[in-house]
Design a protein around this motif. Structure first.
Motif, PDB file in Angstrom:
ATOM      1  N   HIS A 480       0.830  -1.209   0.000  1.00 57.17           N
ATOM      2  CA  HIS A 480       0.000   0.000   0.000  1.00 57.17           C
ATOM      3  C   HIS A 480       0.860   1.253   0.000  1.00 57.17           C
ATOM      4  CE1 HIS A 480      -3.378  -2.540   2.032  1.00 57.17           C
ATOM      5  NE2 HIS A 480      -3.283  -2.777   0.747  1.00 57.17           N
ATOM      6  N   ALA A 481       1.938   1.260   0.768  1.00 63.38           N
ATOM      7  CA  ALA A 481       2.818   2.430   0.820  1.00 63.38           C
ATOM      8  C   ALA A 481       3.484   2.669  -0.533  1.00 63.38           C
ATOM      9  CB  ALA A 481       3.871   2.236   1.909  1.00 63.38           C
ATOM     10  N   ILE A 482       3.938   1.589  -1.186  1.00 63.49           N
ATOM     11  CA  ILE A 482       4.586   1.725  -2.496  1.00 63.49           C
ATOM     12  C   ILE A 482       3.606   2.269  -3.523  1.00 63.49           C
ATOM     13  CG2 ILE A 482       5.637   0.417  -4.386  1.00 63.49           C
ATOM     14  CD1 ILE A 482       6.736  -1.499  -2.218  1.00 63.49           C
ATOM     15  N   LEU A 483       2.411   1.707  -3.549  1.00 62.36           N
ATOM     16  CA  LEU A 483       1.416   2.174  -4.512  1.00 62.36           C
ATOM     17  C   LEU A 483       0.943   3.588  -4.197  1.00 62.36           C
ATOM     18  CD1 LEU A 483      -0.767  -1.025  -5.063  1.00 62.36           C
ATOM     19  CD2 LEU A 483       0.990  -0.067  -6.558  1.00 62.36           C
ATOM     20  N   GLY A 484       0.866   3.952  -2.910  1.00 65.09           N
ATOM     21  CA  GLY A 484       0.494   5.312  -2.554  1.00 65.09           C
ATOM     22  C   GLY A 484       1.483   6.327  -3.097  1.00 65.09           C
ATOM     23  N   VAL A 485       2.780   6.018  -2.959  1.00 65.20           N
ATOM     24  CA  VAL A 485       3.815   6.900  -3.515  1.00 65.20           C
ATOM     25  C   VAL A 485       3.701   6.956  -5.033  1.00 65.20           C
ATOM     26  CG1 VAL A 485       6.302   7.199  -3.819  1.00 65.20           C
ATOM     27  CG2 VAL A 485       5.379   6.547  -1.581  1.00 65.20           C
ATOM     28  N   ALA A 486       3.441   5.799  -5.669  1.00 66.49           N
ATOM     29  CA  ALA A 486       3.325   5.760  -7.127  1.00 66.49           C
ATOM     30  C   ALA A 486       2.148   6.592  -7.619  1.00 66.49           C
ATOM     31  CB  ALA A 486       3.180   4.310  -7.586  1.00 66.49           C
ATOM     32  N   MET A 487       1.034   6.572  -6.886  1.00 65.54           N
ATOM     33  CA  MET A 487      -0.122   7.381  -7.276  1.00 65.54           C
ATOM     34  C   MET A 487       0.206   8.869  -7.252  1.00 65.54           C
ATOM     35  SD  MET A 487      -3.149   5.453  -5.158  1.00 65.54           S
ATOM     36  CE  MET A 487      -3.307   3.671  -5.178  1.00 65.54           C
ATOM     37  N   VAL A 488       0.924   9.296  -6.221  1.00 67.15           N
ATOM     38  CA  VAL A 488       1.306  10.711  -6.127  1.00 67.15           C
ATOM     39  C   VAL A 488       2.260  11.081  -7.256  1.00 67.15           C
ATOM     40  CG1 VAL A 488       2.423  12.444  -4.693  1.00 67.15           C
ATOM     41  CG2 VAL A 488       0.918  10.752  -3.644  1.00 67.15           C
ATOM     42  N   VAL A 489       3.231  10.212  -7.534  1.00 68.38           N
ATOM     43  CA  VAL A 489       4.173  10.461  -8.636  1.00 68.38           C
ATOM     44  C   VAL A 489       3.423  10.533  -9.959  1.00 68.38           C
ATOM     45  CG1 VAL A 489       6.101   9.492  -9.938  1.00 68.38           C
ATOM     46  CG2 VAL A 489       6.138   9.441  -7.446  1.00 68.38           C
ATOM     47  N   GLY A 490       2.439   9.645 -10.141  1.00 69.83           N
ATOM     48  CA  GLY A 490       1.670   9.671 -11.376  1.00 69.83           C
ATOM     49  C   GLY A 490       0.831  10.918 -11.524  1.00 69.83           C
ATOM     50  N   ARG A 491       0.296  11.444 -10.439  1.00 68.42           N
ATOM     51  CA  ARG A 491      -0.552  12.629 -10.513  1.00 68.42           C
ATOM     52  C   ARG A 491       0.267  13.908 -10.634  1.00 68.42           C
ATOM     53  NH1 ARG A 491      -4.260  14.162 -12.954  1.00 68.42           N
ATOM     54  NH2 ARG A 491      -5.581  12.438 -12.271  1.00 68.42           N
ATOM     55  N   VAL A 492       1.273  14.064  -9.778  1.00 63.90           N
ATOM     56  CA  VAL A 492       2.083  15.294  -9.826  1.00 63.90           C
ATOM     57  C   VAL A 492       3.055  15.254 -11.002  1.00 63.90           C
ATOM     58  CG1 VAL A 492       3.661  16.755  -8.508  1.00 63.90           C
ATOM     59  CG2 VAL A 492       1.835  15.530  -7.338  1.00 63.90           C
ATOM     60  N   GLU A 493       3.478  14.064 -11.401  1.00 67.51           N
ATOM     61  CA  GLU A 493       4.423  13.778 -12.466  1.00 67.51           C
ATOM     62  C   GLU A 493       5.854  13.964 -11.986  1.00 67.51           C
ATOM     63  OE1 GLU A 493       3.581  15.713 -16.155  1.00 67.51           O
ATOM     64  OE2 GLU A 493       1.773  14.508 -16.496  1.00 67.51           O
ATOM     65  N   LEU A 494       6.711  13.056 -12.458  1.00 62.00           N
ATOM     66  CA  LEU A 494       8.099  13.030 -12.011  1.00 62.00           C
ATOM     67  C   LEU A 494       8.857  14.272 -12.449  1.00 62.00           C
ATOM     68  CD1 LEU A 494      10.039  11.260 -10.436  1.00 62.00           C
ATOM     69  CD2 LEU A 494      10.711  10.165 -12.580  1.00 62.00           C
ATOM     70  N   LEU A 495       8.478  14.860 -13.604  1.00 63.49           N
ATOM     71  CA  LEU A 495       9.156  16.078 -14.039  1.00 63.49           C
ATOM     72  C   LEU A 495       8.991  17.196 -13.023  1.00 63.49           C
ATOM     73  CD1 LEU A 495       8.560  16.495 -17.898  1.00 63.49           C
ATOM     74  CD2 LEU A 495      10.735  16.224 -16.704  1.00 63.49           C
ATOM     75  N   ALA A 496       7.792  17.332 -12.458  1.00 62.10           N
ATOM     76  CA  ALA A 496       7.559  18.368 -11.457  1.00 62.10           C
ATOM     77  C   ALA A 496       8.332  18.081 -10.178  1.00 62.10           C
ATOM     78  CB  ALA A 496       6.063  18.480 -11.157  1.00 62.10           C
TER      79      ALA A 496
END
Length: 508
Positions: A480-496
């Motif tokens: 859950h923690a890994i996927l939670g971080v991935a969701m934030v990265v997907g929404r904010v985007e890694l470039l930002a």
């Protein structure tokens, strides 16, 4: 001689404090709903949460009263990142108090909702109180509104979130595009302006969709949850998809019409300052590409079913299969994740298994920039397509000159370069999430589906695209923690997020 430069900023509350105040007010909605249903436990949890959060926000606001806001690029991106990481923890407290379980599980649920991913730990929706379903849908709706406003007021001026494809070749941020203008609007002025412009549109479209779904004989409670989910492309439902609440095929037609909003921001907003193109909706490359992908995807799946059909070419069966393919392709391209009521009928018609890889690819493509859809975004795909097409032309005619104007040349060259860099970052993020999930014991195939679902903000992929439906509840706290971080990265985007590490942003 010129006098000293005047500071035109006015004292105001930081963005994160404003979001906390809005969250406190939003908690009253499920509290009142639970009170109407005589659900005392849920009502007390959300009333208490609203009072405590409201009091804490008021104290924090008084402490920060009179301070000038930090309008640097770093502060803007940091506030946006905090909204998707810290704020869900606040939203999770009343949810955990009413639903039970650990705070970590409630945080995962709220991160999933606020990033419009729609992944849930409750595989059986009927085990969750209706007011908690309403809260999940409402949080997802607010998350979609935030990304609408933030895309225009924060990401576009900083040339992030897909806007960098058009803003390449040294166009820089908003302040460098108009050197003849003595003063440009600050980020908080832009937030105020776009908030006042976009909120009536967002609310009005949600209400219109709600009314149309009720007219399509959907239960009013399910209709409002689905209306908020469609507008935010969160895929949150109090039941089992579009069939919940007595949904009919007419409800799917209405939903499909509103999904066009997720293909391009020009469906609800005009061009941004500094953009040279002023074509209408039908002339927008993102909209054209989105319609093309939907049409080709649905046609390919229909042909696959038709060629291997075991029940002959019955006209009614064929029409149902075509509609099931069309709606589901559009739903996963926009990262909504709703299945058509005829999706299973289409697969049963041919006897073939669900083409999960196709749905994964559609979710990775995503919708338009500045919309609530996740994924890589259609404009980046368009830039790479135009660059590839131009390279093929040069192979055939090496001395040819590419036309279509300066904007098209910018997208084909520097825009395609930036889009390719983002694709590589997306692939690296996908590999890192898969490795992390494999490290905590998730099988490779499941890790692939879960990583794409989280990074593309399309949680229902885990249920629909996998050969065997994956339950988020079985992943454990580490997963859950890994996927939670991935969701934030997907929404904010890694470039930002990478931009936050740039020292130039610290001084901006």
């Amino acid at each position: 001689m010129r006098g000293p430069r005047r500071d035109r900023r006015t004292p105001r509350q930081p963005l994160f404090v404003v979001l906390l105040a809005l969250a406190a007010g939003a908690m009253l909605v499920p509290a009142l709903h639970a009170t109407a249903l005589d659900d005392g436990v849920t009502a007390r949890a959300f009333f208490s949460g609203a009072m405590v959060l409201g009091l804490g926000t008021a104290i924090l606001g008084l402490a920060l009263r009179g301070r000038l806001p930090d309008e640097s690029a770093f502060a803007q991106l940091a506030a946006l990142l905090a909204a998707y990481t810290v704020l869900p923890l606040v939203l999770a407290v009343p949810f955990q108090s009413a639903a039970g379980g650990g705070l970590g599980a409630a945080w995962f649920e709220m991160v999933s909702a606020f990033t419009t991913t729609g992944a849930t730990l409750w595989d059986r929706p009927e085990t969750l109180a209706p007011s908690l379903h309403l809260w999940r849908a409402l949080v997802g709706w607010f998350g979609g509104l935030l990304i609408w406003v933030a895309a225009m007021a924060i990401l576009a001026p900083l040339s992030l979130g897909g806007f960098e494809v058009r803003a390449s070749l040294g166009r820089g941020d908003l302040s460098t595009r108009f050197s003849q203008v003595t003063r440009t609007a600050g980020p908080y002025e832009r937030l105020d302006r776009y908030f006042s412009q976009l909120v009536p549109i967002y609310v009005g479209l949600t209400l219109a969709l709600w009314i149309l779904l009720i007219a399509a004989r959907v239960d009013p409670f399910t209709a409002i949850c689905h209306a908020m989910s469609v507008m935010a492309t969160s895929g949150i439902t109090p039941g089992y998809g579009t069939q919940a609440g007595g949904g009919t095929i007419l409800a799917e037609v209405v939903i499909l019409a509103f999904l066009l909003l997720a293909l391009t921001r020009r469906s609800y907003a005009r061009s941004l300052p500094g953009e040279t193109e002023r074509q209408g909706l039908m002339g927008d490359p993102e909209f054209q590409l989105g319609l093309g992908v939907i049409g080709l995807g649905a046609a390919a799946l229909f042909a696959r079913h038709w060629l291997f059909s075991s029940e002959g070419t019955n006209a009614l069966t064929a029409i149902r299969a075509l509609w099931g393919d069309l709606f589901t392709v559009a739903s996963f391209l926009t990262t909504l994740g709703f299945e058509s009521r005829y999706w299973d009928s289409a697969t049963a018609w041919s006897g073939l298994e669900t083409p999960g890889l196709v749905l994964l690819g559609l979710a990775i493509f995503g919708g338009g920039i500045g919309t609530t859809a996740g994924g890589v975004k259609l404009l980046r795909v368009y830039a790479l397509y135009k660059h590839g097409l131009r390279e093929i032309e040069r192979l055939i005619h090496p001395s040819s000159v590419g036309g279509a104007g300066a904007e098209a040349r910018r997208i084909r060259r520097a825009g395609a370069l930036v889009a390719w860099i983002f694709f590589m970052l997306f692939a690296m993020s996908l590999a890192a999430i898969m490795l992390a999930l494999s490290w905590v014991g998730v099988p490779f195939e499941d890790a692939l589906v879960l990583a794409v679902a989280a990074l593309a903000n399309c949680g229902p992929l885990a249920v629909v695209a996998a050969e065997v439906p994956i339950s988020y509840a079985t992943l454990g706290q580490s997963g859950h923690a890994i996927l939670g971080v991935a969701m934030v990265v997907g929404r904010v985007e890694l470039l930002a997020i990478i931009a936050l590490l740039n020292p130039d942003f610290w001084r901006g």
